[in-house]
Design an enzyme around this catalytic site. Structure first.
Site, PDB file in Angstrom:
ATOM      1  N   LYS A 173       3.014  11.172 -10.949  1.00  0.00           N
ATOM      2  CA  LYS A 173       2.166  10.366 -11.829  1.00  0.00           C
ATOM      3  C   LYS A 173       2.885   9.070 -12.166  1.00  0.00           C
ATOM      4  O   LYS A 173       4.032   9.095 -12.617  1.00  0.00           O
ATOM      5  CB  LYS A 173       1.857  11.131 -13.117  1.00  0.00           C
ATOM      6  CG  LYS A 173       0.747  12.150 -13.013  1.00  0.00           C
ATOM      7  CD  LYS A 173       0.428  12.648 -14.413  1.00  0.00           C
ATOM      8  CE  LYS A 173      -0.707  13.626 -14.412  1.00  0.00           C
ATOM      9  NZ  LYS A 173      -1.022  14.077 -15.777  1.00  0.00           N
ATOM     10  N   ARG A 232       0.814  -1.225   0.000  1.00  0.00           N
ATOM     11  CA  ARG A 232       0.000   0.000   0.000  1.00  0.00           C
ATOM     12  C   ARG A 232       0.842   1.267   0.000  1.00  0.00           C
ATOM     13  O   ARG A 232       0.402   2.328   0.433  1.00  0.00           O
ATOM     14  CB  ARG A 232      -0.985   0.017   1.177  1.00  0.00           C
ATOM     15  CG  ARG A 232      -1.994  -1.125   1.120  1.00  0.00           C
ATOM     16  CD  ARG A 232      -3.117  -0.940   2.135  1.00  0.00           C
ATOM     17  NE  ARG A 232      -4.130  -1.964   1.939  1.00  0.00           N
ATOM     18  CZ  ARG A 232      -4.121  -3.146   2.567  1.00  0.00           C
ATOM     19  NH1 ARG A 232      -3.140  -3.433   3.413  1.00  0.00           N
ATOM     20  NH2 ARG A 232      -5.071  -4.011   2.347  1.00  0.00           N
ATOM     21  N   HIS A 253      -0.551  16.700 -25.332  1.00  0.00           N
ATOM     22  CA  HIS A 253      -0.632  15.284 -24.977  1.00  0.00           C
ATOM     23  C   HIS A 253      -1.921  14.614 -25.440  1.00  0.00           C
ATOM     24  O   HIS A 253      -1.936  13.402 -25.662  1.00  0.00           O
ATOM     25  CB  HIS A 253      -0.467  15.112 -23.467  1.00  0.00           C
ATOM     26  CG  HIS A 253       0.933  15.292 -22.989  1.00  0.00           C
ATOM     27  ND1 HIS A 253       1.637  16.468 -23.162  1.00  0.00           N
ATOM     28  CD2 HIS A 253       1.781  14.439 -22.345  1.00  0.00           C
ATOM     29  CE1 HIS A 253       2.849  16.331 -22.632  1.00  0.00           C
ATOM     30  NE2 HIS A 253       2.957  15.115 -22.148  1.00  0.00           N
ATOM     31  N   LYS A 306       7.350  22.779 -13.487  1.00  0.00           N
ATOM     32  CA  LYS A 306       6.484  21.656 -13.129  1.00  0.00           C
ATOM     33  C   LYS A 306       6.245  21.606 -11.627  1.00  0.00           C
ATOM     34  O   LYS A 306       5.120  21.357 -11.177  1.00  0.00           O
ATOM     35  CB  LYS A 306       7.071  20.330 -13.615  1.00  0.00           C
ATOM     36  CG  LYS A 306       6.145  19.156 -13.291  1.00  0.00           C
ATOM     37  CD  LYS A 306       6.302  17.991 -14.212  1.00  0.00           C
ATOM     38  CE  LYS A 306       5.176  16.985 -13.980  1.00  0.00           C
ATOM     39  NZ  LYS A 306       5.310  15.790 -14.822  1.00  0.00           N
ATOM     40  N   HIS A 331       7.343   8.991 -27.326  1.00  0.00           N
ATOM     41  CA  HIS A 331       6.428   9.882 -26.614  1.00  0.00           C
ATOM     42  C   HIS A 331       6.685  11.355 -26.896  1.00  0.00           C
ATOM     43  O   HIS A 331       5.760  12.117 -27.219  1.00  0.00           O
ATOM     44  CB  HIS A 331       6.494   9.617 -25.108  1.00  0.00           C
ATOM     45  CG  HIS A 331       5.656  10.554 -24.302  1.00  0.00           C
ATOM     46  ND1 HIS A 331       4.281  10.601 -24.400  1.00  0.00           N
ATOM     47  CD2 HIS A 331       5.998  11.516 -23.412  1.00  0.00           C
ATOM     48  CE1 HIS A 331       3.813  11.525 -23.583  1.00  0.00           C
ATOM     49  NE2 HIS A 331       4.821  12.101 -22.973  1.00  0.00           N
ATOM     50  N   GLU A 367       9.402  18.322 -24.372  1.00  0.00           N
ATOM     51  CA  GLU A 367       8.793  18.650 -23.079  1.00  0.00           C
ATOM     52  C   GLU A 367       9.371  19.950 -22.509  1.00  0.00           C
ATOM     53  O   GLU A 367       8.671  20.685 -21.808  1.00  0.00           O
ATOM     54  CB  GLU A 367       8.983  17.496 -22.084  1.00  0.00           C
ATOM     55  CG  GLU A 367       8.267  16.209 -22.464  1.00  0.00           C
ATOM     56  CD  GLU A 367       6.777  16.207 -22.115  1.00  0.00           C
ATOM     57  OE1 GLU A 367       6.273  17.229 -21.621  1.00  0.00           O
ATOM     58  OE2 GLU A 367       6.126  15.172 -22.352  1.00  0.00           O
ATOM     59  N   GLU A 397      -4.311  17.021 -10.322  1.00  0.00           N
ATOM     60  CA  GLU A 397      -4.791  17.399 -11.644  1.00  0.00           C
ATOM     61  C   GLU A 397      -6.297  17.655 -11.660  1.00  0.00           C
ATOM     62  O   GLU A 397      -7.037  17.146 -12.497  1.00  0.00           O
ATOM     63  CB  GLU A 397      -4.434  16.313 -12.675  1.00  0.00           C
ATOM     64  CG  GLU A 397      -4.486  16.815 -14.114  1.00  0.00           C
ATOM     65  CD  GLU A 397      -3.953  15.792 -15.100  1.00  0.00           C
ATOM     66  OE1 GLU A 397      -2.770  15.890 -15.412  1.00  0.00           O
ATOM     67  OE2 GLU A 397      -4.709  14.909 -15.528  1.00  0.00           O
ATOM     68  N   HIS A 453      -1.008  11.471 -27.294  1.00  0.00           N
ATOM     69  CA  HIS A 453      -1.336  10.141 -26.778  1.00  0.00           C
ATOM     70  C   HIS A 453      -2.172   9.354 -27.786  1.00  0.00           C
ATOM     71  O   HIS A 453      -2.013   8.137 -27.927  1.00  0.00           O
ATOM     72  CB  HIS A 453      -2.096  10.257 -25.456  1.00  0.00           C
ATOM     73  CG  HIS A 453      -1.224  10.572 -24.276  1.00  0.00           C
ATOM     74  ND1 HIS A 453      -1.723  10.925 -23.045  1.00  0.00           N
ATOM     75  CD2 HIS A 453       0.120  10.586 -24.144  1.00  0.00           C
ATOM     76  CE1 HIS A 453      -0.722  11.140 -22.211  1.00  0.00           C
ATOM     77  NE2 HIS A 453       0.400  10.946 -22.853  1.00  0.00           N
ATOM     78  N   ASN A 461      -0.511  19.045 -19.825  1.00  0.00           N
ATOM     79  CA  ASN A 461      -0.849  18.110 -20.895  1.00  0.00           C
ATOM     80  C   ASN A 461      -0.916  18.781 -22.261  1.00  0.00           C
ATOM     81  O   ASN A 461      -1.434  18.182 -23.215  1.00  0.00           O
ATOM     82  CB  ASN A 461      -2.185  17.423 -20.586  1.00  0.00           C
ATOM     83  CG  ASN A 461      -2.083  16.489 -19.397  1.00  0.00           C
ATOM     84  OD1 ASN A 461      -1.245  15.597 -19.368  1.00  0.00           O
ATOM     85  ND2 ASN A 461      -2.919  16.707 -18.406  1.00  0.00           N
ATOM     86  N   ARG A 497      -3.139  21.915 -13.235  1.00  0.00           N
ATOM     87  CA  ARG A 497      -2.108  20.935 -13.588  1.00  0.00           C
ATOM     88  C   ARG A 497      -2.377  20.340 -14.970  1.00  0.00           C
ATOM     89  O   ARG A 497      -1.464  19.876 -15.650  1.00  0.00           O
ATOM     90  CB  ARG A 497      -2.006  19.822 -12.540  1.00  0.00           C
ATOM     91  CG  ARG A 497      -0.888  18.824 -12.872  1.00  0.00           C
ATOM     92  CD  ARG A 497      -0.553  17.872 -11.765  1.00  0.00           C
ATOM     93  NE  ARG A 497       0.461  16.907 -12.202  1.00  0.00           N
ATOM     94  CZ  ARG A 497       1.058  16.023 -11.410  1.00  0.00           C
ATOM     95  NH1 ARG A 497       0.761  15.983 -10.135  1.00  0.00           N
ATOM     96  NH2 ARG A 497       1.950  15.191 -11.886  1.00  0.00           N
TER      97      ARG A 497
END
Length: 371
Positions: free
Chosen positions: A146, A124, A250, A229, A269, A188, A239, A254, A247, A243
């Site tokens: 993330k 956990r 993205h 960031k 990517h 990026e 997010e 994606h 993206n 935030r």
């Protein structure tokens, strides 16, 4: 050896530092033992990174009295899978590591995402230390918590938010990166300027060649990206609001990665992000939000550094516009079926656009589809 730059990520009790500078892999044992005394570790890495950097890391750990086990995975986006996650989780449990011990992510974004996800779910939640070895991971994926793996239905759809205890970004390892991987990471960096730092984007337009060649400009570009960031993550860790600006590019990117089935030979990517940013600016023009001059400026910079900037730059055949839209509707930023995009009113003037009509997106994809 140059002086490290430290960027703090302010998250209260879960705050952590990003150390940026040359030689940090060899010094990692000392840096980690001073912050987390007595821990044992599982080093997760891949077949590309291990031959270059694993022995130096292990030697530093041994000198600092840190016990470690190692998992070496295949390189590439397809490693972000349930099968690889199970292998990593089983290895951590077999090593009898405890919740207070640490998972070390030594690699690019794929390893960082996968190892971070494993650290987030074993017992956990175990400690996580990110040691990004690609430019993309140093300026983006290693910071902010993330983690996750891919699904056949889309990228990064399975994962958790799990912040690291420390990020060690060794800038010297970037000298071993293939040129294509470095360029992909640079996308990026450019993104941070295009979101809300027009002065930084202008600086990159003037100094990108020095960023590529190394030295002070490279460290400054990485540090500025991490600061950007870190500021956003501190304001919006999960997010729920701004935030999402991170993206930029993205949503399109994606979808294109999913459309080529994560085939890194066709598209990695950062290249998807580059094309996605150009498309986001061009779509903003179509929506009468921005000037065509801004879209052309973005495209010109991406072309100058050698990045792809349009769908036609992807080798091989792409699915049709309807199929691309289907990938977009699987994106994590879709809320109750409404499409969310990061659009722009100009360079450095991005914003979150909600309820974007799918019909507008489909028409735009048809206009820009190479087929």
């Amino acid at each position: 050896m140059g002086k490290d730059v430290t960027v703090a990520v302010g998250l209260g009790e879960r705050a952590y530092d990003i150390l940026i500078g040359p030689g940090l892999i060899a010094r990692a044992g000392a840096e980690i033992s001073s912050r987390l005394p007595g821990i044992r570790t599982a080093i997760i890495t891949d077949e590309n990174v291990a031959p270059f950097h694993l022995e130096a890391l292990k030697a530093g750990f041994e000198a600092a009295g840190i016990a470690s086990s190692v998992v070496i995975l295949p390189a590439g986006e397809k490693t972000k899978s349930f099968a690889a996650l199970q292998e990593v989780v089983d290895a951590i449990l077999a090593a009898r590591l405890e919740r207070g011990d640490a998972v070390i992510a030594l690699g690019g974004g794929v390893i960082g995402d996968l190892a971070g996800f494993a650290a987030g779910i074993v017992r956990r939640g175990m400690s996580l230390i990110q040691m990004p070895t690609s430019l993309l991971a140093q300026v983006d994926s290693s910071v902010g918590g993330k983690t996750g793996i891919n699904s056949a239905r889309g990228k990064n759809l399975i994962g958790v938010f799990h912040q690291p205890k420390l990020v060690l970004a060794d800038t010297a390892v970037l000298d071993t990166l293939p040129a294509r991987e470095f360029r992909a990471g640079y996308a990026e960096i450019a993104k941070y300027g295009l979101i809300d730092q027009p002065d930084f984007f202008a600086w990159l337009e003037k100094n990108w060649q020095e960023v590529f060649s190394g030295g002070a400009a490279r460290i400054e570009a990485i540090a500025q990206s991490c600061r950007a960031k870190a500021d956003v993550v501190a304001r919006d860790e999960f997010e729920t609001s701004d935030r999402a600006l991170l993206n930029l590019g993205h949503t399109f990117g994606h979808a294109l990665e999913a459309a080529v089935a994560y085939d890194g030979a066709r598209l990695v990517h950062g290249e998807g992000v580059a094309i996605g940013m150009a498309l986001a600016h061009r779509f903003s023009v179509r929506m009468n939000l921005a000037s065509p001059d801004d879209a052309e400026r973005v495209e010109a910079h991406l072309k100058a550094v050698g990045l792809p900037w349009r769908m036609a730059d992807i080798p091989g055949k792409l699915p049709d516009a309807d199929a691309l839209l289907a990938f977009i509707t699987q994106d994590k930023k879709v809320s109750r079926g409404a499409l969310t995009f990061i659009l722009t009113q100009g360079v450095g003037q991005s914003f979150v656009a909600r309820d974007v009509p799918p019909s507008q997106v489909l028409a735009f994809l048809k206009e820009n589809h190479p087929g």
